[in-house]
Design an enzyme around this catalytic site. Structure first.
Site, mmCIF file in Angstrom:
data_model
loop_
_atom_site.group_PDB
_atom_site.id
_atom_site.type_symbol
_atom_site.label_atom_id
_atom_site.label_comp_id
_atom_site.label_asym_id
_atom_site.label_seq_id
_atom_site.Cartn_x
_atom_site.Cartn_y
_atom_site.Cartn_z
ATOM 1 N N TYR A 76 0.848 -1.205 -0.030
ATOM 2 C CA TYR A 76 0.071 0.105 0.153
ATOM 3 C C TYR A 76 0.893 1.112 0.082
ATOM 4 O O TYR A 76 0.599 2.341 -0.692
ATOM 5 C CB TYR A 76 -0.774 -0.135 1.196
ATOM 6 C CG TYR A 76 -2.074 1.025 1.214
ATOM 7 C CD1 TYR A 76 -3.257 0.811 0.412
ATOM 8 C CD2 TYR A 76 -1.528 2.252 1.546
ATOM 9 C CE1 TYR A 76 -4.168 1.830 0.577
ATOM 10 C CE2 TYR A 76 -2.588 3.323 1.613
ATOM 11 C CZ TYR A 76 -3.738 3.125 0.849
ATOM 12 O OH TYR A 76 -4.626 4.278 0.783
ATOM 13 N N PHE A 128 -7.091 22.197 -24.506
ATOM 14 C CA PHE A 128 -7.297 20.841 -24.544
ATOM 15 C C PHE A 128 -8.600 20.388 -23.593
ATOM 16 O O PHE A 128 -9.104 21.231 -22.659
ATOM 17 C CB PHE A 128 -6.380 19.938 -24.076
ATOM 18 C CG PHE A 128 -6.542 18.400 -24.338
ATOM 19 C CD1 PHE A 128 -6.666 17.832 -25.519
ATOM 20 C CD2 PHE A 128 -7.048 17.574 -23.036
ATOM 21 C CE1 PHE A 128 -6.934 16.428 -25.683
ATOM 22 C CE2 PHE A 128 -7.263 16.182 -23.349
ATOM 23 C CZ PHE A 128 -7.286 15.810 -24.671
ATOM 24 N N THR A 129 -9.444 19.720 -24.103
ATOM 25 C CA THR A 129 -10.823 19.175 -23.371
ATOM 26 C C THR A 129 -10.781 19.170 -21.908
ATOM 27 O O THR A 129 -11.336 20.266 -21.206
ATOM 28 C CB THR A 129 -11.435 18.106 -24.058
ATOM 29 O OG1 THR A 129 -10.556 17.085 -23.804
ATOM 30 C CG2 THR A 129 -11.716 18.394 -25.526
ATOM 31 N N ASP A 219 2.019 20.731 -20.419
ATOM 32 C CA ASP A 219 1.409 19.327 -20.837
ATOM 33 C C ASP A 219 2.094 18.446 -21.546
ATOM 34 O O ASP A 219 2.283 18.683 -22.793
ATOM 35 C CB ASP A 219 -0.100 19.664 -21.306
ATOM 36 C CG ASP A 219 -0.830 18.518 -21.657
ATOM 37 O OD1 ASP A 219 -0.298 17.300 -21.547
ATOM 38 O OD2 ASP A 219 -2.172 18.455 -21.970
ATOM 39 N N LYS A 262 -0.094 7.903 -23.369
ATOM 40 C CA LYS A 262 -0.082 8.239 -24.674
ATOM 41 C C LYS A 262 1.708 8.087 -24.798
ATOM 42 O O LYS A 262 1.920 6.702 -25.169
ATOM 43 C CB LYS A 262 -0.066 9.722 -24.894
ATOM 44 C CG LYS A 262 -1.382 10.468 -24.171
ATOM 45 C CD LYS A 262 -2.769 9.975 -24.781
ATOM 46 C CE LYS A 262 -3.943 10.445 -24.095
ATOM 47 N NZ LYS A 262 -4.040 12.014 -23.683
ATOM 48 N N ARG A 386 -13.130 15.967 -33.878
ATOM 49 C CA ARG A 386 -12.519 17.034 -33.275
ATOM 50 C C ARG A 386 -13.028 18.212 -33.803
ATOM 51 O O ARG A 386 -12.035 18.854 -34.852
ATOM 52 C CB ARG A 386 -10.989 16.835 -33.200
ATOM 53 C CG ARG A 386 -10.438 15.997 -32.138
ATOM 54 C CD ARG A 386 -10.657 16.533 -30.933
ATOM 55 N NE ARG A 386 -10.099 15.662 -29.717
ATOM 56 C CZ ARG A 386 -10.791 15.180 -28.496
ATOM 57 N NH1 ARG A 386 -12.023 15.893 -28.589
ATOM 58 N NH2 ARG A 386 -10.079 14.528 -27.650
ATOM 59 N N PHE A 453 -18.730 15.473 -26.225
ATOM 60 C CA PHE A 453 -17.965 14.688 -27.280
ATOM 61 C C PHE A 453 -18.256 13.160 -26.824
ATOM 62 O O PHE A 453 -18.510 12.252 -27.759
ATOM 63 C CB PHE A 453 -17.042 14.957 -27.918
ATOM 64 C CG PHE A 453 -15.809 15.102 -26.944
ATOM 65 C CD1 PHE A 453 -15.567 16.097 -26.171
ATOM 66 C CD2 PHE A 453 -14.950 14.016 -26.929
ATOM 67 C CE1 PHE A 453 -14.326 16.129 -25.210
ATOM 68 C CE2 PHE A 453 -13.716 13.989 -25.826
ATOM 69 C CZ PHE A 453 -13.716 15.206 -25.275
HETATM 70 C C1 LIG Z 1 -4.964 12.706 -23.148
HETATM 71 C C2 LIG Z 1 -4.971 13.955 -22.983
HETATM 72 C C3 LIG Z 1 -5.096 14.664 -21.689
HETATM 73 C C4 LIG Z 1 -5.992 13.925 -20.539
HETATM 74 O O1 LIG Z 1 -5.110 12.815 -20.268
HETATM 75 P P1 LIG Z 1 -6.189 11.420 -19.620
HETATM 76 O O2 LIG Z 1 -5.010 10.377 -19.390
HETATM 77 O O3 LIG Z 1 -6.862 11.026 -20.888
HETATM 78 O O4 LIG Z 1 -6.797 11.754 -18.438
HETATM 79 C C5 LIG Z 1 -4.547 15.931 -21.354
HETATM 80 N N1 LIG Z 1 -3.648 16.549 -22.162
HETATM 81 C C6 LIG Z 1 -3.564 16.050 -23.485
HETATM 82 C C7 LIG Z 1 -2.827 16.954 -24.617
HETATM 83 C C8 LIG Z 1 -3.958 14.795 -23.932
HETATM 84 O O5 LIG Z 1 -3.808 14.445 -24.921
#
Ligand SMILES: *Cc1c(COP(=O)(O)O)cnc(C)c1O
Length: 462
Positions: A76, A128-129, A219, A262, A386, A453
């Protein structure tokens, strides 16, 4: 026999395990997409042939990463995998303090809660969303300071992720540096089509923000992909390693949110990393409320191990060349056939210009949403909208945000598909393109309140 002039190239890996995919008929797909409300997010993956919905969490892990999964220390507190992850973040990215989270948006949640106050303005190189939503939920407002070229799908600017320094300075002067908790800088800007920021521009942003004592939060979801573009396109970096360029980018910023799903080649995971001790201490405390103890942050030990190894693999030259090369291959094919796509081809996918492909549809008929549905119908390729649906509504007026870019994203998972899959995708896009005049739009019949979306439903307009 004449020896061939062309020397072929192949993926720098071989296949050890296969996952069969289902081939469907057009009739199957008609049924599936109508049940999914013409939203590719609502399809079952079993009904998809080639899945280009996203590159998020869809990568193939290496045998080394799978071996790492077996070394999961599921204690843990104080799991050894946490310390391996911390070492990887310090070594490859250079940030001092690490708070693991279950994915990127959880890190965005933490940093937004810690740094943003009511009425703050957060400039960024395109929204970004999830990033913008967390900024808004914390009481802030996002302000776009990306260069104008980024909003033009045909402009061939090599660094469309760059910040317009004049826009940024005007904004700082207008609101005052005290209203700016940080500047949000994305590498390989997702919503612009995976477009990189140059090191020169980032250095200038650093100088400007230093004058006003404003931190930069990075980011870094696709930082290695951005670094590869710098190596290829920015004068002076051809002989630098991708790993060295990644470090240089990170060193120009004060902290980062990461979706490791990613670039870092894992199916789940993320983190917040910062250099400021006070911000770290607050994040380490808050993460306990939302994610879990600060040495696992919503992840299993094995997930952190896979992430540590994935970070290392993500900056290897052969890997990143093949990764971007595959995206480029698909993009060049479509460009060669005269199909309108965002140019130059970006890091993680090919973005079809739905406005150009379906000029007879207004944005109120959701051209990109429509095109994504048509693409699925043709051959079972799943893409993502998008455009106006992703852009959501203006928080004050309640009207749709009408973005200049109305795109369908064919996102390529890392190390998953072969060149033959890319050929099938390209041919399907060409088929839909040839029949584009017959395509009619959609009506939205269900609209969720947040990030619509993902779950919105549509029906055919005719
Ligand atoms: C995917 C993404 C996020 C969010 O990350 P999650 O792991 O999906 O929560 C933030 N910024 C960018 C540029 C992304 O592509």
């Amino acid at each position: 026999m004449n020896t061939p002039k062309r020397r072929s190239w192949a993926e720098p890996y071989k296949i050890k395990m296969v996952e069969p995919v289902k081939m469907t008929t057009r009739k199957d797909r008609e049924k599936a997409i109508s049940e999914a409300g013409y939203n590719t997010f609502l399809l079952r993956s079993g009904d998809v042939y080639i899945d280009l919905l996203t590159d998020s969490g869809t990568s193939a892990m290496s045998d080394r990463q799978w071996a790492g999964m077996m070394l999961g220390d599921e204690a843990y507190a104080g799991s050894r995998n946490y310390y391996n992850l911390e070492d990887a973040v310090r070594q490859f990215y250079g940030y001092k303090y690490l708070v693991p989270t279950h994915q990127g948006r959880a890190a965005e949640h933490l940093i937004s809660k810690i740094m943003i106050s009511d009425g703050d303005v957060i400039p960024g190189n395109m929204y970004f969303t999830t990033t913008r939503l967390h900024q808004e939920l914390a009481g802030g407002t996002f302000a776009d300071v990306i260069i104008d070229e980024a909003h033009d799908p045909e402009n061939e600017h090599p660094f469309k992720g760059n910040v317009d320094l004049q826009k940024l300075e005007d904004l700082i002067k207008k609101h005052g540096p005290d209203r700016m908790p940080y500047v949000s800088i994305a590498t390989a800007v997702n919503m612009a089509g995976g477009q990189p920021i140059s090191l020169e521009n980032l250095q200038q942003v650093r100088e400007l923000t230093a004058e006003y004592d404003i931190p930069i939060i990075h980011d870094m979801t696709r930082v290695a992909e951005n670094a590869y573009f710098i190596k290829k396109k920015e004068p002076g970096y051809a002989d630098k390693s991708v790993a060295a360029i990644v470090r240089q980018i990170c060193d120009l910023t004060d902290g980062a949110t990461m979706s490791a799903k990613k670039d870092a080649l894992v199916n789940i995971g993320g983190f917040l990393a910062v250099n400021d001790r006070e911000v770290f201490e607050e994040a380490r405390n808050l993460v306990v409320v939302y994610e879990g103890l600060h040495t696992y942050g919503g992840l299993a030990g094995r997930d952190m191990e896979a992430m540590a190894l994935g970070i290392e693999e993500s900056v290897q030259e052969d890997h990143i060349r093949a990764r971007i090369g595959q995206v480029q291959y698909l993009g060049d094919k479509l460009i060669g056939w005269g199909i309108p796509v965002v140019r130059p081809i970006g890091s993680h996918g090919v973005f079809l210009d739905a406005r150009k492909i379906l000029p007879h549809l207004s944005q109120d008929q959701f051209p990109a949403q429509t095109l994504a549905a048509e693409l699925y119908l043709d051959a079972g390729v799943r893409a993502m909208e998008r455009g106006v649906v992703s852009a959501g509504r203006n928080t004050e007026t309640g009207e749709h945000n009408y973005p200049d870019l109305e795109l369908v994203r064919l996102t390529i998972p890392r190390r998953v598909y072969t060149q033959a899959h890319m050929d099938v995708v390209a041919e399907s896009v060409a088929e839909v393109f040839a029949n584009r005049e017959k395509i009619s739009g959609l009506n939205m019949i269900y609209e969720p309140k947040y990030l619509r979306f993902f779950q919105a439903r549509f029906e055919r307009a005719d």
